[in-house]
Design a protein around this motif. Structure first.
Motif, PDB file in Angstrom:
ATOM      1  N   CYS A 128      92.851  21.081  60.226  1.00 44.81           N
ATOM      2  CA  CYS A 128      91.525  20.965  59.611  1.00 44.81           C
ATOM      3  C   CYS A 128      90.472  21.828  60.303  1.00 44.81           C
ATOM      4  O   CYS A 128      89.694  22.504  59.634  1.00 44.81           O
ATOM      5  CB  CYS A 128      91.097  19.502  59.584  1.00 44.81           C
ATOM      6  SG  CYS A 128      92.231  18.446  58.657  1.00 44.81           S
ATOM      7  N   VAL A 129      90.447  21.795  61.627  1.00 46.07           N
ATOM      8  CA  VAL A 129      89.462  22.602  62.349  1.00 46.07           C
ATOM      9  C   VAL A 129      89.786  24.083  62.189  1.00 46.07           C
ATOM     10  O   VAL A 129      88.902  24.891  61.895  1.00 46.07           O
ATOM     11  CB  VAL A 129      89.386  22.200  63.841  1.00 46.07           C
ATOM     12  CG1 VAL A 129      88.449  23.126  64.606  1.00 46.07           C
ATOM     13  CG2 VAL A 129      88.930  20.748  63.983  1.00 46.07           C
ATOM     14  N   VAL A 130      91.047  24.436  62.360  1.00 46.52           N
ATOM     15  CA  VAL A 130      91.449  25.832  62.186  1.00 46.52           C
ATOM     16  C   VAL A 130      91.209  26.279  60.743  1.00 46.52           C
ATOM     17  O   VAL A 130      90.760  27.393  60.488  1.00 46.52           O
ATOM     18  CB  VAL A 130      92.921  26.042  62.610  1.00 46.52           C
ATOM     19  CG1 VAL A 130      93.415  27.421  62.230  1.00 46.52           C
ATOM     20  CG2 VAL A 130      93.065  25.819  64.111  1.00 46.52           C
ATOM     21  N   GLY A 131      91.470  25.388  59.792  1.00 46.05           N
ATOM     22  CA  GLY A 131      91.202  25.707  58.383  1.00 46.05           C
ATOM     23  C   GLY A 131      89.732  25.971  58.131  1.00 46.05           C
ATOM     24  O   GLY A 131      89.371  26.889  57.390  1.00 46.05           O
ATOM     25  N   ALA A 132      88.877  25.184  58.762  1.00 44.00           N
ATOM     26  CA  ALA A 132      87.432  25.397  58.614  1.00 44.00           C
ATOM     27  C   ALA A 132      87.031  26.751  59.188  1.00 44.00           C
ATOM     28  O   ALA A 132      86.133  27.414  58.669  1.00 44.00           O
ATOM     29  CB  ALA A 132      86.663  24.270  59.309  1.00 44.00           C
ATOM     30  N   ALA A 133      87.720  27.179  60.218  1.00 43.76           N
ATOM     31  CA  ALA A 133      87.412  28.472  60.843  1.00 43.76           C
ATOM     32  C   ALA A 133      87.768  29.647  59.945  1.00 43.76           C
ATOM     33  O   ALA A 133      87.296  30.764  60.168  1.00 43.76           O
ATOM     34  CB  ALA A 133      88.147  28.597  62.177  1.00 43.76           C
ATOM     35  N   SER A 134      88.574  29.412  58.931  1.00 43.31           N
ATOM     36  CA  SER A 134      88.947  30.503  58.029  1.00 43.31           C
ATOM     37  C   SER A 134      87.999  30.640  56.835  1.00 43.31           C
ATOM     38  O   SER A 134      88.203  31.497  55.984  1.00 43.31           O
ATOM     39  CB  SER A 134      90.386  30.304  57.532  1.00 43.31           C
ATOM     40  OG  SER A 134      90.462  29.160  56.699  1.00 43.31           O
ATOM     41  N   GLU A 135      86.952  29.807  56.793  1.00 42.02           N
ATOM     42  CA  GLU A 135      85.937  29.908  55.734  1.00 42.02           C
ATOM     43  C   GLU A 135      85.288  31.284  55.807  1.00 42.02           C
ATOM     44  O   GLU A 135      84.819  31.698  56.874  1.00 42.02           O
ATOM     45  CB  GLU A 135      84.898  28.797  55.924  1.00 42.02           C
ATOM     46  CG  GLU A 135      83.614  28.963  55.143  1.00 42.02           C
ATOM     47  CD  GLU A 135      83.789  28.938  53.636  1.00 42.02           C
ATOM     48  OE1 GLU A 135      83.166  29.785  52.964  1.00 42.02           O
ATOM     49  OE2 GLU A 135      84.554  28.089  53.137  1.00 42.02           O
ATOM     50  N   PRO A 136      85.265  32.022  54.683  1.00 45.21           N
ATOM     51  CA  PRO A 136      84.718  33.375  54.717  1.00 45.21           C
ATOM     52  C   PRO A 136      83.194  33.442  54.924  1.00 45.21           C
ATOM     53  O   PRO A 136      82.705  34.369  55.557  1.00 45.21           O
ATOM     54  CB  PRO A 136      85.108  33.971  53.367  1.00 45.21           C
ATOM     55  CG  PRO A 136      85.534  32.835  52.513  1.00 45.21           C
ATOM     56  CD  PRO A 136      85.867  31.688  53.406  1.00 45.21           C
ATOM     57  N   ASN A 137      82.449  32.469  54.438  1.00 39.87           N
ATOM     58  CA  ASN A 137      80.994  32.467  54.582  1.00 39.87           C
ATOM     59  C   ASN A 137      80.645  31.997  55.998  1.00 39.87           C
ATOM     60  O   ASN A 137      80.934  30.857  56.354  1.00 39.87           O
ATOM     61  CB  ASN A 137      80.383  31.530  53.539  1.00 39.87           C
ATOM     62  CG  ASN A 137      78.876  31.431  53.628  1.00 39.87           C
ATOM     63  OD1 ASN A 137      78.292  31.545  54.701  1.00 39.87           O
ATOM     64  ND2 ASN A 137      78.252  31.189  52.494  1.00 39.87           N
ATOM     65  N   PRO A 138      80.018  32.853  56.817  1.00 40.94           N
ATOM     66  CA  PRO A 138      79.747  32.502  58.221  1.00 40.94           C
ATOM     67  C   PRO A 138      78.920  31.228  58.399  1.00 40.94           C
ATOM     68  O   PRO A 138      79.187  30.445  59.297  1.00 40.94           O
ATOM     69  CB  PRO A 138      78.994  33.715  58.770  1.00 40.94           C
ATOM     70  CG  PRO A 138      79.299  34.828  57.827  1.00 40.94           C
ATOM     71  CD  PRO A 138      79.573  34.208  56.488  1.00 40.94           C
ATOM     72  N   GLU A 139      77.911  31.024  57.546  1.00 41.67           N
ATOM     73  CA  GLU A 139      77.087  29.816  57.671  1.00 41.67           C
ATOM     74  C   GLU A 139      77.895  28.573  57.328  1.00 41.67           C
ATOM     75  O   GLU A 139      77.848  27.573  58.039  1.00 41.67           O
ATOM     76  CB  GLU A 139      75.848  29.927  56.798  1.00 41.67           C
ATOM     77  CG  GLU A 139      74.850  30.956  57.298  1.00 41.67           C
ATOM     78  CD  GLU A 139      73.690  31.163  56.337  1.00 41.67           C
ATOM     79  OE1 GLU A 139      73.505  30.340  55.412  1.00 41.67           O
ATOM     80  OE2 GLU A 139      72.967  32.163  56.518  1.00 41.67           O
ATOM     81  N   ALA A 140      78.630  28.638  56.220  1.00 39.97           N
ATOM     82  CA  ALA A 140      79.465  27.503  55.815  1.00 39.97           C
ATOM     83  C   ALA A 140      80.563  27.269  56.847  1.00 39.97           C
ATOM     84  O   ALA A 140      80.909  26.125  57.143  1.00 39.97           O
ATOM     85  CB  ALA A 140      80.070  27.751  54.433  1.00 39.97           C
ATOM     86  N   ARG A 141      81.106  28.353  57.401  1.00 33.93           N
ATOM     87  CA  ARG A 141      82.169  28.237  58.408  1.00 33.93           C
ATOM     88  C   ARG A 141      81.675  27.453  59.623  1.00 33.93           C
ATOM     89  O   ARG A 141      82.326  26.517  60.070  1.00 33.93           O
ATOM     90  CB  ARG A 141      82.658  29.622  58.837  1.00 33.93           C
ATOM     91  CG  ARG A 141      83.735  29.569  59.905  1.00 33.93           C
ATOM     92  CD  ARG A 141      84.339  30.930  60.238  1.00 33.93           C
ATOM     93  NE  ARG A 141      83.346  31.953  60.504  1.00 33.93           N
ATOM     94  CZ  ARG A 141      83.196  33.071  59.792  1.00 33.93           C
ATOM     95  NH1 ARG A 141      83.991  33.333  58.759  1.00 33.93           N
ATOM     96  NH2 ARG A 141      82.267  33.950  60.104  1.00 33.93           N
ATOM     97  N   ALA A 142      80.510  27.841  60.139  1.00 30.41           N
ATOM     98  CA  ALA A 142      79.958  27.159  61.315  1.00 30.41           C
ATOM     99  C   ALA A 142      79.711  25.683  61.017  1.00 30.41           C
ATOM    100  O   ALA A 142      80.021  24.813  61.839  1.00 30.41           O
ATOM    101  CB  ALA A 142      78.668  27.839  61.757  1.00 30.41           C
ATOM    102  N   GLU A 143      79.184  25.404  59.830  1.00 25.41           N
ATOM    103  CA  GLU A 143      78.906  24.020  59.431  1.00 25.41           C
ATOM    104  C   GLU A 143      80.206  23.216  59.311  1.00 25.41           C
ATOM    105  O   GLU A 143      80.294  22.083  59.788  1.00 25.41           O
ATOM    106  CB  GLU A 143      78.152  24.018  58.101  1.00 25.41           C
ATOM    107  CG  GLU A 143      77.662  22.660  57.672  1.00 25.41           C
ATOM    108  CD  GLU A 143      76.845  22.743  56.391  1.00 25.41           C
ATOM    109  OE1 GLU A 143      77.185  22.020  55.445  1.00 25.41           O
ATOM    110  OE2 GLU A 143      75.886  23.545  56.347  1.00 25.41           O
TER     111      GLU A 143
END
Length: 121
Positions: free
Chosen positions: A88-103
Motif C-alpha cells: 500500500c505505501v509503495v503503491g502510493a509512491a507510484s502515484e504520478p501526480n506529485p501532490e496526490a502522491r505525497a498525500e
C-alpha cells in the motif's frame, strides 16, 4: 465514517458507499491462504485455552498457552504491517501526480503507524 442505512423497509436499493481505495487487491492477497491457515491454528489454540479453563487446569499452564497464542497473533500482525508497507505505501509512491502522491504516502504511513500503535497498547 458513517454507516449506510441498509434497512429492508426502503423501496429503493440503499445508497451504499464503495470505498474504492480499499477495494483493490490487498498486499496480503498472495499470502491469504497462509494467513488463514495460521489464524485457524490460533483459533484452535484459543479453544484449547478455553478447555483448560473449563477443566480447571493450573493457571501458569493457561498463561503459557495465552502467551503462545498472543505471540502467534503478533506474528500475523507484523506480517500484515509488512504487507501494508510493501504494497500500500509503495503503491502510493507510484502515484504520478506529485501532490496526490505525497498525500497518499502520508495517509498510508499514518495508517501503518496507527495500526502499530494499536498493537503496542
Amino acid at each position: 465514517m458513517s454507516t449506510p442505512d441498509l434497512s429492508m423497509s426502503q423501496p429503493d436499493a440503499p445508497n451504499v458507499e464503495v470505498d474504492l481505495e480499499h477495494a483493490a487487491p490487498h498486499g496480503y492477497t498472495s499470502n491469504k491462504d497462509a494467513y488463514l491457515k495460521r489464524l485457524k491454528r490460533i483459533e484452535g489454540q484459543v479453544r484449547g485455552i478455553a478447555r483448560m479453563v473449563e477443566d480447571d487446569k493450573y493457571c501458569i499452564d493457561i498463561l503459557t498457552q495465552v502467551a503462545a497464542a498472543t505471540k502467534a497473533l503478533h506474528a500475523v500482525s507484523l506480517g500484515l504491517v509488512e504487507e501494508h508497507i510493501g504494497h500500500c505505501v509503495v503503491g502510493a509512491a507510484s502515484e504520478p501526480n506529485p501532490e496526490a502522491r505525497a498525500e497518499q504516502i502520508d495517509a498510508k504511513v499514518k495508517e501503518a503507524t496507527d495500526a502499530i500503535g494499536r498493537l503496542l497498547r
